[in-house]
Design an enzyme around this catalytic site. Structure first.
Site, PDB file in Angstrom:
ATOM      1  N   ASP A 163       5.305  -4.509 -39.343  1.00 35.54           N
ATOM      2  CA  ASP A 163       5.266  -3.903 -40.477  1.00 35.54           C
ATOM      3  C   ASP A 163       3.468  -3.262 -40.725  1.00 35.54           C
ATOM      4  OD1 ASP A 163       5.355  -3.124 -43.315  1.00 35.54           O
ATOM      5  OD2 ASP A 163       7.384  -4.177 -42.886  1.00 35.54           O
ATOM      6  N   HIS A 240       5.725   1.970 -43.329  1.00 34.68           N
ATOM      7  CA  HIS A 240       5.927   0.344 -43.181  1.00 34.68           C
ATOM      8  C   HIS A 240       5.423   0.081 -42.216  1.00 34.68           C
ATOM      9  CE1 HIS A 240       7.133  -1.712 -46.317  1.00 34.68           C
ATOM     10  NE2 HIS A 240       8.819  -1.089 -46.875  1.00 34.68           N
ATOM     11  N   GLU A 300      10.799   3.440 -47.335  1.00 29.48           N
ATOM     12  CA  GLU A 300      10.136   3.058 -48.856  1.00 29.48           C
ATOM     13  C   GLU A 300       8.467   4.053 -47.418  1.00 29.48           C
ATOM     14  OE1 GLU A 300      10.530  -0.775 -50.954  1.00 29.48           O
ATOM     15  OE2 GLU A 300       9.636  -1.109 -49.123  1.00 29.48           O
TER      16      GLU A 300
HETATM   17  C1  ACM Z   1      13.160  -3.574 -47.880  1.00 31.13           C
HETATM   18  O1  ACM Z   1      13.596  -4.476 -49.053  1.00 31.13           O
HETATM   19  N1  ACM Z   1      12.569  -2.234 -48.658  1.00 31.13           N
HETATM   20  C2  ACM Z   1      14.805  -3.238 -47.207  1.00 31.13           C
END
Ligand code: ACM
Ligand code: ZN
Length: 520
Positions: A163, A240, A300
């Site tokens: 990440d 991410h 995201e």
């Molecule tokens: C997440 O909690 N963004 C998978």
């Protein structure tokens, strides 16, 4: 009459249990499917010589013949009587689950009531996710949590290894991932964020971080395999992923000025180098993790730089894409095919179903339950990990009592309420592989804090995943949690203090937008 009932319920909620001196199947978590207790007490030998294991006996095979395959593999029968312990199972895995049930009884008390248990899991996936990117807690922490999961008869540990806040896995082809972006300035995620996301190297006295070497992973995988637990690695894409762009800006999105954008949150889907990078990384990941599943993230993605990037725009034009979202689908489908050709099945967060996906891909539902419900109805297998129930970085008690956490309160009671089949049409129940609790660590920098958030709520995840829904009852479960908390503390786990849980947490969920919240 009503008042009397309320008072009784409130009293039951706060009363502590008397710890019986005799252990037995009625004390353990998860509660077994079927059990009985008889007169008599057995004191287990310490060398295990009084435990006899019988694999695949015809009588036991007959008993489990109608169970689904996954349940058959983990099913066991366990009897404790005056001559010792007998275990029947179809596989070593089933025998191991029996030994863990016995071990939990023994940890509660060496004196075990004569008893018999017949047991098997409700779901095939009973997992916990640990976020090693936001706070690297290291091998010893992981091994210790594997022990806990084994005791809870859970079978999956999902590691969020990459990440923005740090890459945590040795990749030989890309050494800068661990020489550079595994080390940040800023001990906590938010300190690092406040400083403008600086990375450094291991030699810097201000460096915070670390990574798993390939030998570490081999050791973790072997340790987990002995305990019949699968480790699912997550290599996050395309969102991410700022750390990848920082280490290798040559594959990052490019602005109109022709310069790479290393602070871009997402991978560039227009650059062929991104695909070369991911495929090379995944080849090394496949060698390390011998399981069916590889998690590729997918949540995201910000997608902002994709709009401006010359390479992403070119990709959209060449592929006839009308919307930047299609870039995500293009990447996910490419990687899904790459992994499928190598015998692996992709898992991704629920965003991945929005842009076209083969049925083989497994969806992990996190934005509440709707993504999982929809994915199951579209033919995908689904793991339910909704942030409305099983996000273990959320508060577990009143905000004024607790270290800073996320969201609304997800007390033990609230987590325990969850049924993974909630809202799923019976026609699609077979697509629900199980559930998982997720421990994101932006606000959880240390191992002891992580354990505090995990236990006892992981006990609830374990019981939801194993015990038949109609047999689950919160207050009986909570009493068993109090016993197991005592056991876990004696084993060196830093659990939440369930003995001092607020009455409000015991009796209901509380949202921040609840007007009564301010009064608490
Ligand atoms: C997440 O909690 N963004 C998978
Ligand atoms: Zn781009």
């Amino acid at each position: 009459m009503i008042r009397k009932l309320i008072i009784t319920a409130a009293f039951a909620a706060v009363s502590t249990i008397s710890l019986s001196a005799i252990s037995g199947p009625d004390k353990i978590i998860p509660q077994p499917v079927d059990f009985s207790v008889a007169d008599g007490i057995y004191n287990l030998k310490t060398d295990g010589s009084d435990i006899k294991v019988y694999l695949s006996s015809p009588a036991f095979a007959d008993k489990v013949k109608d169970l689904p395959d996954f349940a058959k593999e983990e099913a066991y029968e366990l009897t404790v009587g005056k001559k010792g312990v007998k275990i029947y199972a179809m596989t070593e895995e089933g025998a191991f689950r029996a030994r863990q049930a016995l071990e939990m009884m023994r940890l509660i008390d060496r004196d075990i009531a004569y008893c018999s248990i017949f047991d098997y899991p409700r779901f095939q996936h009973r997992g916990i996710m640990l976020d090693e990117s936001r706070s690297f807690k290291g091998k010893d922490f992981i091994l210790k949590q594997i022990d806990a999961l084994a005791l809870l008869r859970m079978n999956v540990m999902h590691l969020h290894l990459t990440d923005a806040a740090g890459w945590r896995l040795q990749i030989d082809a890309y050494p800068d991932l661990t020489d550079h972006v595994a080390w940040r300035v800023g001990e906590t995620y938010h300190e690092w964020e406040g400083l403008g996301y600086p990375f450094t190297n291991a030699q810097d006295s201000k460096a915070y971080g670390g990574f798993y070497t390939k030998d570490d992973i081999r050791e973790i995988v072997a340790y987990a395999a002995e305990r019949h637990i699968d480790i699912i690695p997550e290599i996050e894409m395309p969102g991410h992923s700022m750390e990848v762009n920082r280490a290798y800006p040559e594959i990052a999105c490019v602005g109109e000025d022709g310069k790479p954008r290393p602070f871009s949150w997402d991978l560039c889907v227009g650059n062929d180098g991104t695909f070369k990078f991911l495929e090379t990384v995944l080849e090394e990941v496949i060698e390390l993790f011998p399981y069916k599943y590889i998690h590729i993230g997918g949540d995201e993605a910000v997608k902002k730089d994709w709009e401006e990037c010359v390479n992403c725009r070119k990709r959209m034009e060449e592929e006839g894409m009308k919307h930047k979202n299609e870039l995500q689908g293009y990447l996910v489908r490419h990687i899904e095919k790459f992994l499928r050709e190598r015998g692996k099945t992709v898992i991704g967060w629920d965003e991945i179903v929005e842009t076209g996906l083969p049925e083989e891909a497994v969806v992990m539902s996190w934005r509440g339950t709707p993504g999982g419900i929809k994915a199951a109805s579209e033919g995908h297998d689904v793991i339910m990990s909704p942030n409305s129930y099983v996000y273990l970085d959320y508060y577990q008690d009143l905000i004024r009592k607790e270290p800073k956490a996320v969201g609304h309160m997800q007390s033990l009671r609230h987590v325990y309420k969850y049924d993974p089949l909630e809202g799923i049409d019976p026609e699609y129940h077979h697509h629900i592989l199980g559930l998982q609790g997720n421990l994101w660590c932006e606000l959880i920098p240390y191992a002891a804090h992580a354990e505090y958030m995990l236990y006892p709520r992981a006990f609830a995840i374990a019981e939801i995943g194993w015990t038949p829904q109609e047999d689950r009852e919160f207050f009986h479960f909570r009493e068993r949690c109090l016993m197991l908390i005592t056991v876990f503390r004696s084993m060196g786990y830093n659990t939440f203090d369930l003995f001092n849980e607020s009455l409000r947490a015991q009796t209901g969920r509380l949202r921040f937008d609840d007007p009564t919240f301010k009064l608490l």
